[in-house]
Design an enzyme around this catalytic site. Structure first.
Site, PDB file in Angstrom:
ATOM      1  N   ASP A   8       0.984  -1.368  -0.063  1.00  0.00           N
ATOM      2  CA  ASP A   8      -0.058  -0.020  -0.093  1.00  0.00           C
ATOM      3  C   ASP A   8       0.925   1.209  -0.087  1.00  0.00           C
ATOM      4  O   ASP A   8       2.166   0.947  -0.203  1.00  0.00           O
ATOM      5  CB  ASP A   8      -0.958   0.060   1.230  1.00  0.00           C
ATOM      6  CG  ASP A   8      -0.254   0.169   2.548  1.00  0.00           C
ATOM      7  OD1 ASP A   8       0.680   0.349   2.661  1.00  0.00           O
ATOM      8  OD2 ASP A   8      -1.197   0.164   3.697  1.00  0.00           O
ATOM      9  N   HIS A   9       0.338   2.519   0.267  1.00  0.00           N
ATOM     10  CA  HIS A   9       1.138   3.373   0.119  1.00  0.00           C
ATOM     11  C   HIS A   9       2.220   3.647   1.410  1.00  0.00           C
ATOM     12  O   HIS A   9       3.257   4.007   0.841  1.00  0.00           O
ATOM     13  CB  HIS A   9       0.137   5.022   0.544  1.00  0.00           C
ATOM     14  CG  HIS A   9      -0.666   4.605   1.575  1.00  0.00           C
ATOM     15  ND1 HIS A   9      -1.747   3.847   1.947  1.00  0.00           N
ATOM     16  CD2 HIS A   9      -0.462   5.448   2.882  1.00  0.00           C
ATOM     17  CE1 HIS A   9      -2.026   3.945   3.104  1.00  0.00           C
ATOM     18  NE2 HIS A   9      -1.550   4.769   3.727  1.00  0.00           N
ATOM     19  N   CYS A  65       3.005  -3.425   4.058  1.00  0.00           N
ATOM     20  CA  CYS A  65       2.274  -2.126   4.293  1.00  0.00           C
ATOM     21  C   CYS A  65       2.955  -1.434   5.588  1.00  0.00           C
ATOM     22  O   CYS A  65       4.086  -1.490   5.613  1.00  0.00           O
ATOM     23  CB  CYS A  65       0.842  -2.602   4.622  1.00  0.00           C
ATOM     24  SG  CYS A  65       0.521  -3.562   6.187  1.00  0.00           S
ATOM     25  N   GLY A  70      -2.303  -5.941   8.374  1.00  0.00           N
ATOM     26  CA  GLY A  70      -3.444  -5.804   7.495  1.00  0.00           C
ATOM     27  C   GLY A  70      -3.363  -6.669   6.024  1.00  0.00           C
ATOM     28  O   GLY A  70      -4.293  -7.394   5.820  1.00  0.00           O
ATOM     29  N   ASN A  99       6.321 -23.996   8.489  1.00  0.00           N
ATOM     30  CA  ASN A  99       4.861 -23.819   8.139  1.00  0.00           C
ATOM     31  C   ASN A  99       4.614 -23.634   6.666  1.00  0.00           C
ATOM     32  O   ASN A  99       3.603 -23.460   6.171  1.00  0.00           O
ATOM     33  CB  ASN A  99       4.622 -22.336   8.676  1.00  0.00           C
ATOM     34  CG  ASN A  99       4.799 -22.357  10.230  1.00  0.00           C
ATOM     35  OD1 ASN A  99       5.781 -21.405  10.632  1.00  0.00           O
ATOM     36  ND2 ASN A  99       4.444 -23.139  11.040  1.00  0.00           N
ATOM     37  N   ARG A 109       6.925   0.393   8.444  1.00  0.00           N
ATOM     38  CA  ARG A 109       7.093   1.058   9.722  1.00  0.00           C
ATOM     39  C   ARG A 109       7.870   0.534  10.803  1.00  0.00           C
ATOM     40  O   ARG A 109       7.906   1.205  12.031  1.00  0.00           O
ATOM     41  CB  ARG A 109       5.740   1.773  10.136  1.00  0.00           C
ATOM     42  CG  ARG A 109       5.098   2.749   8.802  1.00  0.00           C
ATOM     43  CD  ARG A 109       3.866   3.281   9.474  1.00  0.00           C
ATOM     44  NE  ARG A 109       3.102   4.170   8.418  1.00  0.00           N
ATOM     45  CZ  ARG A 109       2.013   4.293   8.198  1.00  0.00           C
ATOM     46  NH1 ARG A 109       0.999   3.525   8.867  1.00  0.00           N
ATOM     47  NH2 ARG A 109       1.509   4.975   7.106  1.00  0.00           N
ATOM     48  N   HIS A 133       5.740 -31.497  10.008  1.00  0.00           N
ATOM     49  CA  HIS A 133       5.234 -30.347   9.757  1.00  0.00           C
ATOM     50  C   HIS A 133       4.059 -30.182   8.740  1.00  0.00           C
ATOM     51  O   HIS A 133       3.571 -29.592   8.794  1.00  0.00           O
ATOM     52  CB  HIS A 133       6.562 -29.210   9.328  1.00  0.00           C
ATOM     53  CG  HIS A 133       7.639 -29.165  10.574  1.00  0.00           C
ATOM     54  ND1 HIS A 133       7.013 -28.733  11.847  1.00  0.00           N
ATOM     55  CD2 HIS A 133       8.693 -29.525  10.591  1.00  0.00           C
ATOM     56  CE1 HIS A 133       8.273 -28.671  12.631  1.00  0.00           C
ATOM     57  NE2 HIS A 133       9.030 -29.358  11.894  1.00  0.00           N
ATOM     58  N   ARG A 136       0.900 -31.068   9.747  1.00  0.00           N
ATOM     59  CA  ARG A 136       0.307 -29.828  10.367  1.00  0.00           C
ATOM     60  C   ARG A 136      -0.220 -28.870   9.453  1.00  0.00           C
ATOM     61  O   ARG A 136      -1.150 -28.096   9.693  1.00  0.00           O
ATOM     62  CB  ARG A 136       1.062 -29.421  11.541  1.00  0.00           C
ATOM     63  CG  ARG A 136       1.430 -30.192  12.734  1.00  0.00           C
ATOM     64  CD  ARG A 136       2.585 -29.910  13.444  1.00  0.00           C
ATOM     65  NE  ARG A 136       2.663 -30.640  14.596  1.00  0.00           N
ATOM     66  CZ  ARG A 136       3.825 -30.984  15.129  1.00  0.00           C
ATOM     67  NH1 ARG A 136       4.799 -30.156  14.986  1.00  0.00           N
ATOM     68  NH2 ARG A 136       3.935 -31.836  15.968  1.00  0.00           N
TER      69      ARG A 136
HETATM   70  C1  RB5 Z   1      -2.088   2.525   6.613  1.00  0.00           C
HETATM   71  O1  RB5 Z   1      -2.120   3.840   7.454  1.00  0.00           O
HETATM   72  C2  RB5 Z   1      -1.744   1.288   7.549  1.00  0.00           C
HETATM   73  O2  RB5 Z   1      -2.794   1.259   8.386  1.00  0.00           O
HETATM   74  C3  RB5 Z   1      -1.550   0.161   6.851  1.00  0.00           C
HETATM   75  O3  RB5 Z   1      -0.390   0.290   6.015  1.00  0.00           O
HETATM   76  C4  RB5 Z   1      -1.120  -1.302   7.778  1.00  0.00           C
HETATM   77  O4  RB5 Z   1      -0.240  -0.870   8.781  1.00  0.00           O
HETATM   78  C5  RB5 Z   1      -2.232  -1.949   8.068  1.00  0.00           C
HETATM   79  O5  RB5 Z   1      -2.367  -3.025   8.665  1.00  0.00           O
END
Ligand code: RB5
Length: 146
Positions: A8-9, A65, A70, A99, A109, A133, A136
């Protein structure tokens, strides 16, 4: 290896660096992520990469992300996907050995670029151990049929 990458961004800048890193290592990279810095919705890209891996269009998937959370949750909704979030190489290695993870996610981040490269390198170079494994991992697939 043919690798599908999605972001994503929040993951855009790191995706760009990781694509170069993977290509330098001789991998073919298919970009399923956004190349725009405008805010967007991570489930779109998690699903895209998940479907590409499940269909066999690519061998493995990498998702980025903000946290890796997410986008991995979205990928895991696709049948046959075992997406894991790793912030260091030890869990990346074990996610392959135990797994048979077919999608790797991490947070732009959360981890720096050098750590991300170590995680990816470890994850791509480690084989599934099979044996106990496999039973499972098969049990996880059975959940999809219930
Ligand atoms: C976007 O702000 C952020 O929520 C997304 O990149 C991610 O961390 C979600 O799980």
């Amino acid at each position: 290896m043919k690798i599908g990458i999605g972001n994503d961004h929040s993951g855009l800048q790191m995706k760009q660096e990781i694509v170069g890193f993977l290509q330098e290592k001789g991998h073919e990279v298919v970009n399923y992520g956004t190349d725009e810095s405008e805010r967007c919705d991570y489930p779109i890209y998690g699903e895209r990469v998940g479907r590409a891996v499940a269909a066999g269009d690519v061998d493995r998937g990498i998702l980025i992300c903000g946290t890796g959370l997410g986008i991995s949750l979205a990928a895991n909704k696709v049948r046959g996907i075992r997406a894991v979030v790793c912030s260091e190489p030890c869990t990346a290695r074990l996610s392959r050995q135990h797994n048979d993870a077919n999608v790797l996610a991490f947070g732009a981040r959360i981890v720096g670029i050098e750590m991300a490269k170590m995680i990816i390198e470890t994850w791509l170079d480690t084989e599934f151990e099979g044996g106990r494994h496999k039973r499972r991992v098969d049990m996880i697939a059975e959940i999809e049929d219930r």
